[in-house]
Scaffold this active site. Structure first.
Site, short mmCIF file in Angstrom:
data_model
loop_
_atom_site.label_atom_id
_atom_site.label_comp_id
_atom_site.label_asym_id
_atom_site.label_seq_id
_atom_site.Cartn_x
_atom_site.Cartn_y
_atom_site.Cartn_z
N GLY A 120 0.12 0.65 6.74
CA GLY A 120 -0.60 1.43 5.74
C GLY A 120 -2.07 1.60 6.07
N ALA A 121 -2.68 0.55 6.62
CA ALA A 121 -4.10 0.63 6.99
C ALA A 121 -4.30 1.64 8.11
CB ALA A 121 -4.61 -0.74 7.42
N GLY A 138 -14.30 -5.74 10.24
CA GLY A 138 -13.98 -4.98 9.04
C GLY A 138 -14.69 -5.41 7.77
N LYS A 162 0.81 -1.23 0.00
CA LYS A 162 0.00 0.00 0.00
C LYS A 162 0.84 1.28 0.00
CE LYS A 162 -4.19 -1.89 2.11
NZ LYS A 162 -5.25 -1.68 3.10
N ASN A 199 -4.74 1.96 -1.89
CA ASN A 199 -5.31 0.62 -2.00
C ASN A 199 -6.13 0.45 -3.27
OD1 ASN A 199 -7.64 2.12 -1.14
ND2 ASN A 199 -8.58 0.19 -0.53
N LEU A 231 -10.25 -4.11 11.97
CA LEU A 231 -10.19 -4.18 10.51
C LEU A 231 -10.19 -5.62 10.01
CD1 LEU A 231 -9.64 -1.17 10.82
CD2 LEU A 231 -7.83 -1.37 9.13
N TYR A 290 -11.61 -9.26 9.39
CA TYR A 290 -12.98 -9.73 9.17
C TYR A 290 -13.08 -11.25 9.18
CZ TYR A 290 -11.37 -10.71 4.45
OH TYR A 290 -10.66 -11.21 3.38
#
Length: 244
Positions: free
Chosen positions: A127-128, A226, A65, A86, A203, A205
């Site tokens: 990056g997230a 997420g 990312k 992204n 985040l 899932y």
């Protein structure tokens, strides 16, 4: 055939390919295909583009990312400020980077926010995390970053005491801790100080309820994974790829 896809490494259990396959079928979208492109190094990005000149757009996941940015021609304002991409749109030979994580996170978080959710802890620095920090700034929520290596204003997990936990009623896990198959892992925060005033957002899932979320729910906290964020960021990517 219009081609779309996802770059990252590894891509063993990607959400995106299944999502777009189902979207194309459900909405009768023809002449489009979405594939995974697991590239072991970012230098192979250019080779990938040369091999697939019909690519209209790409999603970008871990670990590319941030490092993909030097290979792009332009960035959206949000992507430039976040420092992470992204979503890439190919248009007339120009490669433009976007960040739809911020869109997905914001839209999925907003319905859960209460007036007392004014301060957040952001767990992780990747990056997230950058997209989450940007989104929180846009929402007027102040935040503190928590990291195993506290630097640049971040604090260590060991520094989280009762007062800090009670003052920060929103917790966002941006780390991969708890993700399948390592479902027994979780951020080392003092969960005993959580209460019904807290909102925990993960985040991750897969699984739907990580150990982080389970521990929060046990203390009466509101929890959110997420999955909806992923759906919303994917839809935002599709809009970007198909805009005039």
């Amino acid at each position: 055939m219009k081609m779309y896809g996802l770059i990252g490494y590894p891509l063993s259990h990607s959400f995106s390919k299944g999502f777009f396959k189902e979207k194309f079928e459900k909405e009768n979208i023809t002449g489009c295909q979405y594939e995974n492109y697991p590239i072991p190094g970012i230098t192979e990005f250019i080779t990938l583009l040369e091999a697939h000149p019909q690519l209209q757009g790409l999603n970008v996941t871990i670990p590319y990312k941030e490092v993909v940015i030097p290979f792009l021609d332009e960035l959206s304002d949000a992507a430039a400020r976040i420092g992470a991409v992204n979503c890439i749109h190919f248009n007339g030979g120009k490669k433009t980077g976007y960040n739809t994580d911020v869109i997905g996170f914001t839209k999925s978080l907003q319905p859960l926010l209460r007036p007392h959710h004014t301060r957040a802890l952001v767990l992780g620095t990747g990056g997230a995390a950058k997209a989450i920090m940007y989104a929180l700034e846009q929402l007027g929520i102040t935040y503190t970053v928590v990291s195993r290596r506290p630097e640049n204003g971040a604090i260590a997990y060991e520094a989280l005491d009762q007062a800090t936990m009670e003052a920060h009623t929103l917790m966002v896990n941006t780390t991969p801790l708890g993700m399948y198959p390592k479902v027994d892992t979780f951020p080392e925060i003092p969960y005993q100080y959580l209460s019904s005033r807290h909102l925990l957002y993960d985040l991750v899932y897969n699984p739907a309820e990580t150990a982080f979320l389970q521990k929060g729910a046990a203390q009466g906290a509101t929890i959110k994974n997420g999955h909806e964020m992923l759906i919303l960021q994917a839809e935002a990517s599709w809009e970007i790829w198909n805009k005039a």
